[in-house]
Design an enzyme around this catalytic site. Sequence first.
Site, mmCIF file in Angstrom:
data_model
loop_
_atom_site.group_PDB
_atom_site.id
_atom_site.type_symbol
_atom_site.label_atom_id
_atom_site.label_comp_id
_atom_site.label_asym_id
_atom_site.label_seq_id
_atom_site.Cartn_x
_atom_site.Cartn_y
_atom_site.Cartn_z
ATOM 1 N N TYR A 166 96.009 -9.772 -1.276
ATOM 2 C CA TYR A 166 94.915 -8.818 -1.527
ATOM 3 C C TYR A 166 93.657 -9.584 -1.942
ATOM 4 O O TYR A 166 92.561 -9.327 -1.411
ATOM 5 C CB TYR A 166 95.317 -7.809 -2.612
ATOM 6 C CG TYR A 166 94.189 -6.853 -2.955
ATOM 7 C CD1 TYR A 166 93.748 -5.920 -2.021
ATOM 8 C CD2 TYR A 166 93.546 -6.905 -4.191
ATOM 9 C CE1 TYR A 166 92.697 -5.048 -2.316
ATOM 10 C CE2 TYR A 166 92.503 -6.034 -4.499
ATOM 11 C CZ TYR A 166 92.084 -5.112 -3.556
ATOM 12 O OH TYR A 166 91.042 -4.261 -3.839
ATOM 13 N N LYS A 194 89.867 -9.805 -0.097
ATOM 14 C CA LYS A 194 88.595 -9.466 -0.737
ATOM 15 C C LYS A 194 87.679 -10.697 -0.823
ATOM 16 O O LYS A 194 86.449 -10.559 -0.807
ATOM 17 C CB LYS A 194 88.836 -8.831 -2.107
ATOM 18 C CG LYS A 194 89.479 -7.441 -1.999
ATOM 19 C CD LYS A 194 88.583 -6.445 -1.221
ATOM 20 C CE LYS A 194 89.127 -5.040 -1.170
ATOM 21 N NZ LYS A 194 88.253 -4.083 -0.493
HETATM 22 N N1 LIG Z 1 90.706 1.182 -7.454
HETATM 23 C C1 LIG Z 1 90.439 -0.059 -7.796
HETATM 24 O O1 LIG Z 1 90.796 -0.520 -8.903
HETATM 25 C C2 LIG Z 1 89.628 -0.928 -6.870
HETATM 26 C C3 LIG Z 1 89.078 -2.107 -7.414
HETATM 27 C C4 LIG Z 1 88.333 -2.924 -6.577
HETATM 28 C C5 LIG Z 1 88.165 -2.597 -5.257
HETATM 29 N N2 LIG Z 1 88.730 -1.456 -4.752
HETATM 30 C C6 LIG Z 1 88.522 -1.178 -3.327
HETATM 31 O O2 LIG Z 1 87.929 0.089 -3.197
HETATM 32 C C7 LIG Z 1 88.213 0.615 -1.900
HETATM 33 C C8 LIG Z 1 88.624 2.067 -2.036
HETATM 34 O O3 LIG Z 1 89.813 2.154 -2.800
HETATM 35 P P1 LIG Z 1 90.097 3.309 -3.857
HETATM 36 O O4 LIG Z 1 90.219 2.690 -5.189
HETATM 37 O O5 LIG Z 1 89.158 4.431 -3.670
HETATM 38 O O6 LIG Z 1 91.596 3.702 -3.409
HETATM 39 P P2 LIG Z 1 92.193 5.044 -2.753
HETATM 40 O O7 LIG Z 1 91.902 6.202 -3.623
HETATM 41 O O8 LIG Z 1 93.620 4.720 -2.462
HETATM 42 O O9 LIG Z 1 91.369 5.195 -1.396
HETATM 43 C C9 LIG Z 1 91.572 4.324 -0.308
HETATM 44 C C10 LIG Z 1 90.963 4.936 0.935
HETATM 45 O O10 LIG Z 1 91.122 4.018 2.031
HETATM 46 C C11 LIG Z 1 91.602 4.754 3.144
HETATM 47 N N3 LIG Z 1 92.381 3.896 4.035
HETATM 48 C C12 LIG Z 1 93.394 3.060 3.717
HETATM 49 N N4 LIG Z 1 93.867 2.477 4.826
HETATM 50 C C13 LIG Z 1 93.135 2.955 5.880
HETATM 51 C C14 LIG Z 1 93.149 2.746 7.267
HETATM 52 N N5 LIG Z 1 94.035 1.891 7.837
HETATM 53 N N6 LIG Z 1 92.265 3.401 8.041
HETATM 54 C C15 LIG Z 1 91.372 4.255 7.477
HETATM 55 N N7 LIG Z 1 91.303 4.494 6.166
HETATM 56 C C16 LIG Z 1 92.188 3.859 5.375
HETATM 57 C C17 LIG Z 1 92.451 5.874 2.551
HETATM 58 O O11 LIG Z 1 92.488 6.984 3.446
HETATM 59 P P3 LIG Z 1 93.752 7.456 4.312
HETATM 60 O O12 LIG Z 1 94.982 7.059 3.558
HETATM 61 O O13 LIG Z 1 93.563 8.930 4.429
HETATM 62 O O14 LIG Z 1 93.595 6.733 5.604
HETATM 63 C C18 LIG Z 1 91.630 6.232 1.318
HETATM 64 O O15 LIG Z 1 90.636 7.169 1.662
HETATM 65 C C19 LIG Z 1 89.270 -0.301 -1.305
HETATM 66 O O16 LIG Z 1 88.657 -1.176 -0.383
HETATM 67 C C20 LIG Z 1 89.789 -1.081 -2.501
HETATM 68 O O17 LIG Z 1 90.283 -2.347 -2.140
HETATM 69 C C21 LIG Z 1 89.456 -0.610 -5.536
#
Ligand SMILES: NC(=O)c1ccc[n+]([C@@H]2O[C@H](COP(=O)([O-])OP(=O)(O)OC[C@H]3O[C@@H](n4cnc5c(N)ncnc54)[C@H](OP(=O)(O)O)[C@@H]3O)[C@@H](O)[C@H]2O)c1
Length: 273
Positions: free
Chosen positions: A158, A162
């Site tokens: 992961y 990133k």
């Molecule tokens: N939460 C944290 O602590 C955190 C920290 C740093 C960075 N991030 C980053 O923030 C971003 C959003 O994450 P989040 O925290 O909002 O998590 P989340 O609530 O799990 O949302 C992830 C989103 O990505 C979509 N997704 C995953 N795989 C996909 C695919 N193959 N095609 C299209 N859509 C896809 C999911 O939609 P579907 O499942 O409906 O496709 C969902 O809408 C990610 O890039 C993550 O790495 C998160």
Amino acid sequence: MSISLLNKVVLITGASSGIGRASAVEFAKQGAKLILVARRKNRLDGLAKELKSQYETESLTIQLDVSDKDAVESQLNNLPVEWKDVDILVNNAGLALTTDKIQEGNIDNWDIMIDTNIKGLLYVTRQLITGMVNRNSGHIINIGSIAGQEAYPCGNVYAATKHAVRAINQSLRMDLLGSAIRISEIAPGAVETEFSEVRWNDKDKADAFYSDFSPLVAEDIADAVIYCATRPLHVDVAQITLYPTAQASATQLHRGKSLIQNIANPPTLARKE
Ligand SMILES: NC(=O)c1ccc[n+]([C@@H]2O[C@H](COP(=O)([O-])OP(=O)(O)OC[C@H]3O[C@@H](n4cnc5c(N)ncnc54)[C@H](OP(=O)(O)O)[C@@H]3O)[C@@H](O)[C@H]2O)c1
């Protein structure tokens, strides 16, 4: 000073949950037109309906797995004419799967993370960037992570994905130098979304992870997205890192809600943990 997002076409990947969904709501409040992308179409349709009734937002929902190269190409090459000039792309779709040592890692999980977080981001970007270059306008906002700035134990693949997002961001800015296209990266620390539930496939474990500190919420990141998007056109916010106050690095998290309250009210409250 900020610029208007009224009637701007904004495409958000991963709009069905968390940061992507919160960003959609904030763009809707600004009067933007939204292309909402994710695999769970029912969630996108529900969001589009909600935004229509609350903000009169025009939305197009697209069921798409960003890691499917052919599907990305065919869907994004065939956008209806009124949607095809995307002004702002928010590359947000992404995930982490498990926390394992590399020597115990599941290769299928590695493939999914690499295919989604790196290749998916590149596929979507490649489809939309030609139009941006031809129009000499546009903004790409990539959601990275503090895992793109430091590796951490069991975060291996992961973190690698990133780090790649960070490198792609830097390269985009160099390759597009001389154009009016802007490139931003937002790197959050711990945000309470479905992220940890997806990572561990265990809601109780995810809830426990966030239970004793105040994490960021999706709206905090959406705020930063809107900040980048609304700067005057001569300003390109290259990178924003956001931590919860209770986090100092990927491995340093101060747990204990009472201490957080004490930080907010230091003179009167005694420290209890
Ligand atoms: N939460 C944290 O602590 C955190 C920290 C740093 C960075 N991030 C980053 O923030 C971003 C959003 O994450 P989040 O925290 O909002 O998590 P989340 O609530 O799990 O949302 C992830 C989103 O990505 C979509 N997704 C995953 N795989 C996909 C695919 N193959 N095609 C299209 N859509 C896809 C999911 O939609 P579907 O499942 O409906 O496709 C969902 O809408 C990610 O890039 C993550 O790495 C998160």
